[in-house]
Design a protein around this motif. Structure first.
Motif: not given
Length: 276
Positions: A126-139
């Motif tokens: 997702g628009w926000l989910g993918e950057p968060v996943l890349d930065l933190t590993g959390f989804a």
């Protein structure tokens, strides 16, 4: 000498006359439509077998998860929604009507669509989910925090509108008086605005929590139905209904009891205001 007829209270007569049957009959039907299914739910419950059906680890787990996620969600709704409700009620800014219209969209959005929208924004791609996943590993999806996010998305507009009504009903004359005495807006918010609107804030919070407790569509679409992680009471009832109707009915009775308790808790705020 006072007679029995004199002592009997006189019945109040409506100066407008008797209500027409064309209005009374649909009103009675509406009451029956809303109450008969609830009475039937209680009447058809297997009361002797109810304790055994409720004393299951799955129910305790789902009920605890529902209470936990709803409490966290309503905390997020208050943290974000209280300032937003104050802004809409007390500050005249350009685009206020548009903002109010935008935040009410989730109220009329089909729950499944809300879940798909959450996935588009906060999913792994997702628009926000993918950057968060890349930065933190959390989804968010398929996690307890994803349930909290879904509940917050669905309930936040409801809480904002309820609290905004409380701010508006409190009036603005006391805020103006505080300003003339030298109080800034932050001090006025803390010391004047919130205390005056506190009954409406509490009512909106409790009703929002109850709405979060019953959230189903967006939650299961965004997070699935995994016991111990994303399986709340509504999703457990959905699964039980497919295999054991009596268990689903017993679980539904628990949700009905919680709804009644919420109404009892708010009786002075909601039911008490309609007394003649």
């Amino acid at each position: 000498m006072t007679t029995l007829a004199d002592a009997a209270p006189t019945r109040h007569r409506d100066p407008l006359g008797r209500p027409p049957a064309l209005l009374v009959v649909p009103a009675v039907l509406a009451v029956l439509l809303l109450t008969v299914p609830l009475v039937a739910l209680v009447g058809q419950t297997d009361w002797p077998g109810l304790p055994a059906r409720l004393a299951t680890p799955a129910l305790r787990e789902a009920l605890w998860l529902s209470v936990l996620t709803s409490t966290l969600a309503i905390g997020a709704c208050l943290l974000l929604g209280l300032p937003l409700a104050w802004l809409l009620a007390k500050v005249d800014f350009r685009g206020r009507g548009l903002v109010r219209a935008l935040i009410t969209v989730p109220l009329v959005l089909p729950p499944v669509v809300a879940g798909i929208a959450l996935r588009a924004a906060f999913g792994r791609s997702g628009w926000l989910g993918e950057p968060v996943l890349d930065l933190t590993g959390f989804a968010f999806p398929y996690t307890t925090w994803g349930v909290v996010l879904a509940h917050t998305f669905v309930c936040l507009p409801f809480v904002v509108i309820s609290i905004e009504g409380g701010f508006r009903s409190a009036g603005s004359q006391y805020d103006a008086a505080a300003a003339t005495l030298g109080a800034g807006r932050w001090t006025t918010f803390r010391r004047v605005t919130v205390p005056l609107a506190l009954p409406g804030i509490v009512a909106g919070t409790v009703l929002g929590w109850a709405r979060s407790l019953g959230e189903f569509g967006a939650t299961i679409t965004f997070n699935g139905n995994y016991p111990g992680t994303t399986q709340t009471m509504p999703t457990l009832i959905y699964v039980a209904r497919q295999s054991d109707a009596e268990t689903a009915q017993a679980l539904s009775l628990v949700m009905l009891a919680i709804s009644v308790l919420v109404l009892v808790a708010l009786r002075d705020r909601w039911l008490g205001t309609v007394r003649s």
